[in-house]
Enzyme design. Sequence first.
Site, PDB file in Angstrom:
ATOM      1  N   ALA A  65       0.861  -1.182   0.000  1.00  0.00           N
ATOM      2  CA  ALA A  65       0.000   0.000   0.000  1.00  0.00           C
ATOM      3  C   ALA A  65       0.897   1.232   0.000  1.00  0.00           C
ATOM      4  CB  ALA A  65      -0.896  -0.014   1.227  1.00  0.00           C
ATOM      5  N   GLY A 110       0.518  -4.989   0.923  1.00  0.00           N
ATOM      6  CA  GLY A 110      -0.710  -5.098   0.119  1.00  0.00           C
ATOM      7  C   GLY A 110      -0.465  -5.785  -1.220  1.00  0.00           C
ATOM      8  N   GLU A 113      -0.570  -9.335  -0.427  1.00  0.00           N
ATOM      9  CA  GLU A 113      -1.967  -9.665  -0.103  1.00  0.00           C
ATOM     10  C   GLU A 113      -2.831  -9.734  -1.366  1.00  0.00           C
ATOM     11  OE1 GLU A 113      -1.771  -6.458   2.833  1.00  0.00           O
ATOM     12  OE2 GLU A 113      -2.729  -7.828   4.235  1.00  0.00           O
ATOM     13  N   GLU A 133       4.502  -4.979   7.212  1.00  0.00           N
ATOM     14  CA  GLU A 133       3.712  -3.957   7.910  1.00  0.00           C
ATOM     15  C   GLU A 133       4.140  -3.763   9.355  1.00  0.00           C
ATOM     16  OE1 GLU A 133       2.467  -6.196   5.820  1.00  0.00           O
ATOM     17  OE2 GLU A 133       0.814  -5.381   4.645  1.00  0.00           O
TER      18      GLU A 133
END
Length: 259
Positions: A65, A110, A113, A133
């Site tokens: 992200a 992300g 993911e 993260e």
Amino acid sequence: MAYETIIVAIEEGIATITLNRPEVLNALNSQVFEELADAAAKLGADDSVRAVIITGGDKVFAAGADIKGMASLSAVDVAASARPSMKAFNLLENMRKPVIAAVCGYALGGGCELTLAADVRIAAANAQFGLPEIKLGILPGGGGTQRLPRLIGAGKAKELIFSGDFISAEEALRIGLVNKVVPAEQLLPEAQKMARKFASRGAVALGLAKTCINEGLRMDLELGLQYEHKCFSLLFATEDQKEGMQAFIEKRKPTFRGK
Ligand code: CAA
């Protein structure tokens, strides 16, 4: 919707979504998630599309992200902004056609993911996976704490999430995070070969098999077996089942029409 952060190309029934923010290693911001969700919804509803490949191109899959866009957000902002990413990932995971992630370079946070929302992951030998993260003072918020342990088991998932370490493509293969590792130049051809194979199968049966597996993971075994039997029975109402079995009896290749 005109896309600015992804490129969608469809060729002979195989759709390829390419993440396209190379200047930030394909970091995923809200615009990417909205465009991904829009593309996933359209490709999912388009019967001429039989399989989807998601890739980041030949250098990087996605470095996670967008940290710069997230740094000053409040908890309330994040609670609202989780929706586009969840929507995009769920649409990819739940579409009734195969989704293959083709991963070159980094698939972090992300980005990793996003690969977990795909059905199958193929990695280039130079791929690196990780959920870093924890090193930013947060936890994986794109499904990592849920999809990763379901895929590789809680112990290995906890090691990756607690450490934030990156792992190589070979290690990802060893722990079951990826299905296959290939030389970088073979990544897209290999993903396309697999997509074509999946696309040649009966689309209704494949879509229901995917649904059975995904739904079954949310159920206990007994309910899952009952669900499977319902889907299995339903397929006997399709032309593809008649064609598949008739072709076997006549010793020829079946021609599935997805009906
Ligand atoms: N967000 C925003 N920008 C990013 C980014 C990210 N996740 N990852 C890389 N970039 C940017 C860098 O800031 C840099 O931009 P500038 O040139 O303007 O400085 C550019 O992309 C190139 O990156 P680097 O110079 O850092 O490249 P590198 O080769 O030295 O390192 C890297 C590569 C190891 C991937 C490093 O960029 C990195 O650690 N990135 C962050 C990885 C990360 O922590 N991801 C998790 C994000 S949080 C998340 O994903 C939350 C969630 O669960 C949904």
